[in-house]
Write a protein that holds these residues in place. Structure first.
Motif, PDB file in Angstrom:
ATOM      1  N   CYS A  52     -20.544  -6.862 -13.402  1.00  0.00           N
ATOM      2  CA  CYS A  52     -19.406  -7.687 -12.986  1.00  0.00           C
ATOM      3  C   CYS A  52     -19.869  -8.857 -12.116  1.00  0.00           C
ATOM      4  O   CYS A  52     -19.379  -9.984 -12.263  1.00  0.00           O
ATOM      5  CB  CYS A  52     -18.383  -6.837 -12.236  1.00  0.00           C
ATOM      6  N   GLY A 110     -19.186 -12.492 -13.409  1.00  0.00           N
ATOM      7  CA  GLY A 110     -18.314 -13.289 -12.551  1.00  0.00           C
ATOM      8  C   GLY A 110     -18.990 -14.552 -12.064  1.00  0.00           C
ATOM      9  O   GLY A 110     -18.390 -15.632 -12.055  1.00  0.00           O
ATOM     10  N   ASP A 137      -9.355 -16.125 -10.466  1.00  0.00           N
ATOM     11  CA  ASP A 137      -9.203 -14.706 -10.144  1.00  0.00           C
ATOM     12  C   ASP A 137      -8.139 -14.043 -11.009  1.00  0.00           C
ATOM     13  O   ASP A 137      -8.299 -12.894 -11.439  1.00  0.00           O
ATOM     14  CB  ASP A 137      -8.850 -14.533  -8.665  1.00  0.00           C
ATOM     15  N   ASN A 157      -9.726 -10.380 -10.759  1.00  0.00           N
ATOM     16  CA  ASN A 157     -10.513 -10.093  -9.552  1.00  0.00           C
ATOM     17  C   ASN A 157      -9.579  -9.562  -8.466  1.00  0.00           C
ATOM     18  O   ASN A 157      -8.796 -10.308  -7.892  1.00  0.00           O
ATOM     19  CB  ASN A 157     -11.215 -11.368  -9.069  1.00  0.00           C
ATOM     20  N   ASP A 202     -10.411  -8.348  -5.545  1.00  0.00           N
ATOM     21  CA  ASP A 202     -11.058  -8.250  -4.232  1.00  0.00           C
ATOM     22  C   ASP A 202     -11.016  -9.539  -3.428  1.00  0.00           C
ATOM     23  O   ASP A 202     -11.719  -9.668  -2.436  1.00  0.00           O
ATOM     24  CB  ASP A 202     -12.525  -7.815  -4.420  1.00  0.00           C
ATOM     25  N   ARG A 203     -10.200 -10.518  -3.852  1.00  0.00           N
ATOM     26  CA  ARG A 203     -10.062 -11.728  -3.051  1.00  0.00           C
ATOM     27  C   ARG A 203      -8.591 -11.844  -2.646  1.00  0.00           C
ATOM     28  O   ARG A 203      -7.732 -12.091  -3.488  1.00  0.00           O
ATOM     29  CB  ARG A 203     -10.488 -12.979  -3.828  1.00  0.00           C
ATOM     30  N   TYR A 215     -18.251 -10.819  -6.912  1.00  0.00           N
ATOM     31  CA  TYR A 215     -17.506 -10.632  -8.150  1.00  0.00           C
ATOM     32  C   TYR A 215     -17.546  -9.185  -8.651  1.00  0.00           C
ATOM     33  O   TYR A 215     -17.219  -8.915  -9.806  1.00  0.00           O
ATOM     34  CB  TYR A 215     -18.071 -11.561  -9.232  1.00  0.00           C
ATOM     35  N   CYS A 225     -15.620  -6.805  -8.232  1.00  0.00           N
ATOM     36  CA  CYS A 225     -14.319  -6.194  -8.527  1.00  0.00           C
ATOM     37  C   CYS A 225     -13.511  -6.971  -9.559  1.00  0.00           C
ATOM     38  O   CYS A 225     -12.285  -6.862  -9.611  1.00  0.00           O
ATOM     39  CB  CYS A 225     -13.505  -6.023  -7.247  1.00  0.00           C
ATOM     40  N   ILE A 226     -14.198  -7.786 -10.385  1.00  0.00           N
ATOM     41  CA  ILE A 226     -13.487  -8.394 -11.500  1.00  0.00           C
ATOM     42  C   ILE A 226     -13.173  -7.303 -12.520  1.00  0.00           C
ATOM     43  O   ILE A 226     -13.632  -6.163 -12.396  1.00  0.00           O
ATOM     44  CB  ILE A 226     -14.293  -9.546 -12.146  1.00  0.00           C
ATOM     45  N   THR A 282     -11.366  -4.253 -10.742  1.00  0.00           N
ATOM     46  CA  THR A 282     -12.335  -3.422 -10.019  1.00  0.00           C
ATOM     47  C   THR A 282     -13.233  -2.650 -10.980  1.00  0.00           C
ATOM     48  O   THR A 282     -13.316  -1.419 -10.950  1.00  0.00           O
ATOM     49  CB  THR A 282     -11.636  -2.477  -9.018  1.00  0.00           C
TER      50      THR A 282
END
Length: 267
Positions: free
Chosen positions: A49, A53, A127, A132, A134-135, A156, A158-159, A162
């Protein structure tokens, strides 16, 4: 474009006590890299990922650190007490100088301009597209180059919701995104509605161009996944293909615009 393969030049300088426990390493090109490495079979999917990403972010023309595969010599792991596969190359992100981490206490350092607002909107759309998770407001995963007034996108792992490869992609909610943050409020609160609408139109055009660029990058990226990561490339390829489904792209755009309107502060 081929991703360079480097070797560690000396013992690991530092370990960061964040989720993936990355390490800071001086490499054979005389640059320093933040390296994430294979700790388990699950971690290998996170590395994939990170790789995908990063390459996709570049195709979107987002500012993101240069990457390299880094082979850290076994003798250079001394003092790092964590299980890992030493024979598998790590993924290194070149250390970026002259930036600040974006946190709730530092976002005010960001110049509130149309340019920085557009950058953040583009990162948010990216995202949404790549799922994603995680942002967000509590974890921006952004750095800011004060001198050049641009954001640097990082992290990246958690694209794909996750690193979920067993199920289809699912849309982010408004609270899963950087649009739900004080940083976004800071950048858009003094903007006229007409200015925002112009940025949205520009971004819509960029969205379609970015998808075309990414479709070119995909095959090359998959081919470069190290064998030592032990991930079936057919699974990765099937997941990436979901990103280019027309229905997915349409849902992403509609969801992005809805969240943008929901979180904007213009009258």
């Amino acid at each position: 474009m081929r991703i360079p393969i480097l070797h560690s030049a000396k013992q690991i300088e530092r370990q960061f006590h964040t989720g993936e426990e990355p390490v800071l390493v001086m490499c054979s090109d005389v640059n320093t890299y933040v390296c994430k490495y294979m700790r388990s079979s699950a971690a290998s999917y996170k590395l994939v990922c990170e790789l995908i990403g990063s390459q996709m972010a570049k195709a979107w023309q987002l500012n993101t650190p240069k990457i390299a595969f880094v082979k850290i010599r076994s003798s250079h792991w001394e003092g790092i007490n964590i299980s890992h596969n030493i024979s598998a190359p790590s993924l290194g992100f070149k250390w970026v100088e002259g930036v600040v981490d974006i946190t709730p206490s530092t976002y005010a350092k960001v110049s509130a301009s149309t340019n920085t607002l557009y950058q953040l909107m583009k990162i948010a759309l990216f995202d949404f597209w790549i799922a994603n998770e995680d942002r967000n407001a509590n974890n921006a995963n952004l750095m800011y180059d004060v001198a050049n007034e641009h954001f640097v996108s990082i992290d990246y792992g958690c694209i794909f919701n996750t690193a979920t490869f067993d199920y289809p992609l699912s849309q982010l909610t408004s609270t899963d995104t950087i649009l739900w943050s004080d940083l976004f409020v800071h950048l858009n609160q003094n903007q006229e509605k007409e200015s925002i609408l112009l940025l949205v139109e520009k971004l819509k055009d960029e969205f379609h161009k970015s998808l075309t660029e990414c479709s070119v990058v995909c095959a090359e990226t998959i081919d470069q996944i190290p064998q030592e990561w032990n991930v079936p490339k057919v699974v990765i390829r099937e997941k990436i293909n979901q990103l280019f489904d027309e229905k997915w792209s349409m849902q992403v755009w509609n969801n992005f615009v809805e969240c943008l309107n929901e979180n904007s502060t213009y009258e």
